[in-house]
Design a protein around this motif. Structure first.
Motif, PDB file in Angstrom:
ATOM      1  N   VAL A 287      15.565  -8.186 -15.051  1.00 44.47           N
ATOM      2  CA  VAL A 287      14.501  -7.679 -14.177  1.00 44.47           C
ATOM      3  C   VAL A 287      13.135  -8.055 -14.759  1.00 44.47           C
ATOM      4  CG1 VAL A 287      13.388  -5.613 -13.247  1.00 44.47           C
ATOM      5  CG2 VAL A 287      15.877  -5.731 -13.384  1.00 44.47           C
ATOM      6  N   ASP A 288      12.298  -8.674 -13.954  1.00 45.12           N
ATOM      7  CA  ASP A 288      10.912  -8.964 -14.338  1.00 45.12           C
ATOM      8  C   ASP A 288      10.072  -8.841 -13.072  1.00 45.12           C
ATOM      9  OD1 ASP A 288       8.552  -9.757 -15.449  1.00 45.12           O
ATOM     10  OD2 ASP A 288       9.202 -11.785 -15.980  1.00 45.12           O
ATOM     11  N   LEU A 289       9.469  -7.657 -12.872  1.00 46.64           N
ATOM     12  CA  LEU A 289       8.853  -7.322 -11.596  1.00 46.64           C
ATOM     13  C   LEU A 289       7.454  -6.745 -11.770  1.00 46.64           C
ATOM     14  CD1 LEU A 289      11.933  -5.503 -10.014  1.00 46.64           C
ATOM     15  CD2 LEU A 289      11.097  -7.779  -9.377  1.00 46.64           C
ATOM     16  N   VAL A 290       6.616  -7.040 -10.783  1.00 47.78           N
ATOM     17  CA  VAL A 290       5.320  -6.377 -10.622  1.00 47.78           C
ATOM     18  C   VAL A 290       5.341  -5.680  -9.269  1.00 47.78           C
ATOM     19  CG1 VAL A 290       2.831  -6.675 -10.375  1.00 47.78           C
ATOM     20  CG2 VAL A 290       4.092  -8.046 -12.057  1.00 47.78           C
ATOM     21  N   PHE A 291       4.973  -4.414  -9.277  1.00 46.12           N
ATOM     22  CA  PHE A 291       4.936  -3.619  -8.046  1.00 46.12           C
ATOM     23  C   PHE A 291       3.484  -3.293  -7.733  1.00 46.12           C
ATOM     24  CE2 PHE A 291       4.812   0.711  -6.157  1.00 46.12           C
ATOM     25  CZ  PHE A 291       5.425   0.425  -4.944  1.00 46.12           C
ATOM     26  N   THR A 292       3.027  -3.659  -6.533  1.00 47.17           N
ATOM     27  CA  THR A 292       1.644  -3.431  -6.120  1.00 47.17           C
ATOM     28  C   THR A 292       1.620  -2.422  -4.973  1.00 47.17           C
ATOM     29  OG1 THR A 292       1.075  -5.702  -6.749  1.00 47.17           O
ATOM     30  CG2 THR A 292      -0.473  -4.525  -5.319  1.00 47.17           C
ATOM     31  N   PRO A 293       1.167  -1.190  -5.222  1.00 48.73           N
ATOM     32  CA  PRO A 293       1.198  -0.147  -4.179  1.00 48.73           C
ATOM     33  C   PRO A 293       0.055  -0.280  -3.184  1.00 48.73           C
ATOM     34  CG  PRO A 293       1.201   0.773  -6.432  1.00 48.73           C
ATOM     35  CD  PRO A 293       0.776  -0.659  -6.526  1.00 48.73           C
ATOM     36  N   PHE A 294       0.290   0.273  -1.976  1.00 46.32           N
ATOM     37  CA  PHE A 294      -0.775   0.427  -0.997  1.00 46.32           C
ATOM     38  C   PHE A 294      -0.930   1.876  -0.558  1.00 46.32           C
ATOM     39  CE2 PHE A 294       2.923  -1.187   1.505  1.00 46.32           C
ATOM     40  CZ  PHE A 294       3.173  -0.067   2.293  1.00 46.32           C
ATOM     41  N   HIS A 295       0.016   2.755  -0.940  1.00 48.81           N
ATOM     42  CA  HIS A 295      -0.098   4.179  -0.581  1.00 48.81           C
ATOM     43  C   HIS A 295       0.576   5.025  -1.646  1.00 48.81           C
ATOM     44  CE1 HIS A 295      -0.379   7.842   1.808  1.00 48.81           C
ATOM     45  NE2 HIS A 295       0.904   8.045   1.605  1.00 48.81           N
ATOM     46  N   ASP A 296      -0.084   6.104  -2.051  1.00 51.34           N
ATOM     47  CA  ASP A 296       0.455   7.049  -3.025  1.00 51.34           C
ATOM     48  C   ASP A 296       0.720   8.377  -2.325  1.00 51.34           C
ATOM     49  OD1 ASP A 296       1.148   8.592  -5.220  1.00 51.34           O
ATOM     50  OD2 ASP A 296      -0.849   8.581  -6.125  1.00 51.34           O
ATOM     51  N   ARG A 297       2.008   8.692  -2.170  1.00 47.36           N
ATOM     52  CA  ARG A 297       2.369   9.997  -1.593  1.00 47.36           C
ATOM     53  C   ARG A 297       2.422  11.011  -2.727  1.00 47.36           C
ATOM     54  NH1 ARG A 297       6.606  13.529  -0.564  1.00 47.36           N
ATOM     55  NH2 ARG A 297       8.077  12.295  -1.806  1.00 47.36           N
ATOM     56  N   VAL A 298       1.436  11.889  -2.757  1.00 50.74           N
ATOM     57  CA  VAL A 298       1.324  12.876  -3.829  1.00 50.74           C
ATOM     58  C   VAL A 298       1.851  14.213  -3.318  1.00 50.74           C
ATOM     59  CG1 VAL A 298      -0.238  14.053  -5.421  1.00 50.74           C
ATOM     60  CG2 VAL A 298      -0.717  11.697  -4.711  1.00 50.74           C
ATOM     61  N   ALA A 299       2.750  14.815  -4.083  1.00 48.29           N
ATOM     62  CA  ALA A 299       3.288  16.127  -3.725  1.00 48.29           C
ATOM     63  C   ALA A 299       3.298  16.999  -4.968  1.00 48.29           C
ATOM     64  CB  ALA A 299       4.695  15.999  -3.156  1.00 48.29           C
ATOM     65  N   LYS A 300       2.691  18.180  -4.858  1.00 49.51           N
ATOM     66  CA  LYS A 300       2.633  19.113  -5.977  1.00 49.51           C
ATOM     67  C   LYS A 300       3.073  20.494  -5.513  1.00 49.51           C
ATOM     68  CE  LYS A 300      -1.126  16.725  -8.398  1.00 49.51           C
ATOM     69  NZ  LYS A 300      -2.447  16.853  -9.040  1.00 49.51           N
ATOM     70  N   THR A 301       3.898  21.137  -6.332  1.00 49.81           N
ATOM     71  CA  THR A 301       4.385  22.483  -6.043  1.00 49.81           C
ATOM     72  C   THR A 301       4.239  23.329  -7.288  1.00 49.81           C
ATOM     73  OG1 THR A 301       6.021  21.640  -4.472  1.00 49.81           O
ATOM     74  CG2 THR A 301       6.368  23.867  -5.312  1.00 49.81           C
ATOM     75  N   GLU A 309       5.646  17.732  -9.618  1.00 48.02           N
ATOM     76  CA  GLU A 309       4.559  16.811  -9.284  1.00 48.02           C
ATOM     77  C   GLU A 309       5.166  15.440  -9.060  1.00 48.02           C
ATOM     78  OE1 GLU A 309       0.414  14.881 -11.040  1.00 48.02           O
ATOM     79  OE2 GLU A 309       1.297  16.653 -11.994  1.00 48.02           O
ATOM     80  N   THR A 310       4.907  14.881  -7.886  1.00 47.44           N
ATOM     81  CA  THR A 310       5.477  13.594  -7.498  1.00 47.44           C
ATOM     82  C   THR A 310       4.377  12.635  -7.108  1.00 47.44           C
ATOM     83  OG1 THR A 310       7.520  14.606  -6.685  1.00 47.44           O
ATOM     84  CG2 THR A 310       6.981  12.415  -5.849  1.00 47.44           C
ATOM     85  N   HIS A 311       4.454  11.421  -7.634  1.00 49.76           N
ATOM     86  CA  HIS A 311       3.677  10.295  -7.128  1.00 49.76           C
ATOM     87  C   HIS A 311       4.686   9.244  -6.683  1.00 49.76           C
ATOM     88  CE1 HIS A 311      -0.461  11.413  -8.371  1.00 49.76           C
ATOM     89  NE2 HIS A 311       0.173  12.102  -9.305  1.00 49.76           N
ATOM     90  N   GLN A 312       4.889   9.172  -5.372  1.00 48.68           N
ATOM     91  CA  GLN A 312       5.782   8.169  -4.795  1.00 48.68           C
ATOM     92  C   GLN A 312       4.907   7.125  -4.120  1.00 48.68           C
ATOM     93  OE1 GLN A 312       8.299   9.257  -1.448  1.00 48.68           O
ATOM     94  NE2 GLN A 312       9.923   7.864  -2.132  1.00 48.68           N
ATOM     95  N   CYS A 313       4.842   5.958  -4.735  1.00 49.63           N
ATOM     96  CA  CYS A 313       3.965   4.904  -4.249  1.00 49.63           C
ATOM     97  C   CYS A 313       4.759   3.881  -3.445  1.00 49.63           C
ATOM     98  CB  CYS A 313       3.282   4.206  -5.424  1.00 49.63           C
ATOM     99  SG  CYS A 313       2.177   5.289  -6.368  1.00 49.63           S
ATOM    100  N   PHE A 314       4.211   3.489  -2.309  1.00 48.64           N
ATOM    101  CA  PHE A 314       4.825   2.474  -1.463  1.00 48.64           C
ATOM    102  C   PHE A 314       4.021   1.186  -1.576  1.00 48.64           C
ATOM    103  CE2 PHE A 314       6.198   6.499   0.136  1.00 48.64           C
ATOM    104  CZ  PHE A 314       7.514   6.286   0.478  1.00 48.64           C
ATOM    105  N   GLY A 315       4.747   0.073  -1.643  1.00 49.62           N
ATOM    106  CA  GLY A 315       4.080  -1.210  -1.811  1.00 49.62           C
ATOM    107  C   GLY A 315       5.088  -2.336  -1.842  1.00 49.62           C
ATOM    108  N   THR A 316       4.719  -3.440  -2.491  1.00 57.54           N
ATOM    109  CA  THR A 316       5.573  -4.623  -2.509  1.00 57.54           C
ATOM    110  C   THR A 316       5.878  -5.043  -3.941  1.00 57.54           C
ATOM    111  OG1 THR A 316       3.615  -6.037  -2.296  1.00 57.54           O
ATOM    112  CG2 THR A 316       4.805  -5.496  -0.281  1.00 57.54           C
ATOM    113  N   TYR A 317       7.109  -5.519  -4.117  1.00 62.08           N
ATOM    114  CA  TYR A 317       7.563  -6.065  -5.388  1.00 62.08           C
ATOM    115  C   TYR A 317       7.488  -7.593  -5.341  1.00 62.08           C
ATOM    116  CZ  TYR A 317       9.684  -1.596  -6.841  1.00 62.08           C
ATOM    117  OH  TYR A 317       9.898  -0.302  -7.220  1.00 62.08           O
ATOM    118  N   ARG A 318       7.124  -8.171  -6.485  1.00 65.14           N
ATOM    119  CA  ARG A 318       7.241  -9.615  -6.663  1.00 65.14           C
ATOM    120  C   ARG A 318       7.729  -9.877  -8.081  1.00 65.14           C
ATOM    121  NH1 ARG A 318       3.006 -11.566  -9.723  1.00 65.14           N
ATOM    122  NH2 ARG A 318       1.155 -10.224  -9.847  1.00 65.14           N
ATOM    123  N   GLY A 319       8.285 -11.047  -8.302  1.00 66.81           N
ATOM    124  CA  GLY A 319       8.816 -11.391  -9.614  1.00 66.81           C
ATOM    125  C   GLY A 319      10.166 -12.040  -9.463  1.00 66.81           C
TER     126      GLY A 319
END
Length: 345
Positions: A287-301, A309-319
């Motif tokens: 595995v050799d990957l770079v992940f570039t997010p465009f949205h951070d879904r933040v959830a805290k309870t 505490e969750t940071h679920q980031c959506f974006g694209t992988y390349r590598g």
């Protein structure tokens, strides 16, 4: 007795090929269940069904995520012993709007989960949400309904498609069985308010996180997944970290046209905790990957002794990644997510 057939050059873990119970007659982890599989083989009916055994430590859930050209969505049905959590989340890519509806009910009220994956329908009928997950011919149908969102998606299961099943053993009393199923072709409809978004076949993908286990009170984890077509192959990434360290098990694999390559080494995750939208790197054997997010879904309870505490980031992988044969598969822009979670439950 489950047998071992090591096949992946990237893993020294035991591959299970026969049906096995996750727990023994005493309710503790069955040592024969530890390993990984290409298809769901574990009987997990002992989780949550043995009276006061490990009270409040039993965790069961079905989580489905969908990536499409127009929206990203997720449906969760979970039972945590002392409470249930049902959630429907949708992100509209053109506008950046995120709609999140979640409901917590005491004990297991309103939620039904099968003892083992594929043994029956999962459902939630809780204030503000109706949801179900049901196996149908050729795949799985996921439906959900809230005041603003309607989901009706089929996650197809192509012939020969393999899903990663793994047992993570912290101890005889604390352990987790997970099935991570990536690169499932999806089709259907997701409606937000009065706008219907098509989930077009060939451009839409589903990811499953199925969990049954008994967890420690405090835990951190990474999870990353991505699905799509790259250079003519149907490619899925399943990447994990933190929570498996020191157990001898990982939840790392790649799927190429439905065939798994198990990755047995822990991966190195690097990201900026002060800026989750900055690029991440995920590297390791195969595995050799770079992940570039465009949205951070933040959830805290924060509910007393229960917090997350969750940071679920959506974006694209390349590598690039490597399959079991050693062949390198380049990745230009594979849509998915990467997350870091801190959980006390």
């Amino acid at each position: 007795m489950a047998t071992a057939q090591p096949e992946s050059a990237h893993s020294r873990e035991r591959e299970l090929t026969e049906r096995v119970s996750l727990t023994g007659p005493d309710g503790l982890l069955n040592p024969a269940a530890v390993g990984w599989s290409r298809h769901p083989l574990h009987d997990t009916s002992g989780i949550g069904g043995r009276g006061t055994r490990a009270r409040f430590r039993n965790k069961r859930w079905e989580y489905w995520a969908f990536t499409t050209p127009d929206v990203i969505a997720a449906v969760t049905i979970a039972a945590l012993d002392y409470a249930t959590m049902t959630q429907v989340w949708v992100y509209v890519r053109a506008t950046g709007e995120a709609i999140d509806r979640s409901t917590i009910t005491p004990l297991t009220r309103g939620v039904v989960l099968p003892g083992s994956l594929g043994d029956g329908r999962a459902s939630a009928s809780v204030p503000g949400i109706e949801a179900s997950v049901e196996e149908i011919e050729g795949g799985t149908r996921i439906t959900a309904h809230t005041d603003r969102v309607r989901v009706d998606v089929v996650a197809e299961r192509p012939d020969g498609h393999e899903a990663l099943g793994v047992v993570v053993p912290w101890s005889a009393r604390r352990f987790q069985y997970t099935v991570k199923d990536v690169a499932r072709p999806a089709h259907g409809t997701i409606v937000v308010d009065d706008q219907a978004f098509d989930v077009p076949a060939g451009e839409s993908w589903a990811v499953l996180d199925h969990g049954r286990g008994r967890w420690p009170y405090s835990m951190r984890w990474h999870w990353g997944a991505a699905s799509g077509v790259e250079h003519g192959v149907r490619l899925g990434l399943q990447l994990g970290g933190l929570w498996t360290a020191g157990t001898g098990s990982t939840e790392n694999a790649i799927s190429v046209d439905g065939r798994l390559t198990k990755l047995g080494d822990e991966l190195d995750w690097r990201f900026d905790p002060a800026d989750h939208l900055a690029p991440w790197t995920i590297t390791g054997t195969g595995v050799d990957l770079v992940f570039t997010p465009f949205h951070d879904r933040v959830a805290k309870t924060a509910l007393g002794i229960v917090s997350s505490e969750t940071h679920q980031c959506f974006g694209t992988y390349r590598g690039e990644v490597q399959d079991v044969s050693g062949a390198t598969i380049p990745i230009d822009a594979l849509l998915g997510f990467a997350e870091v979670v801190r959980q006390r439950w």
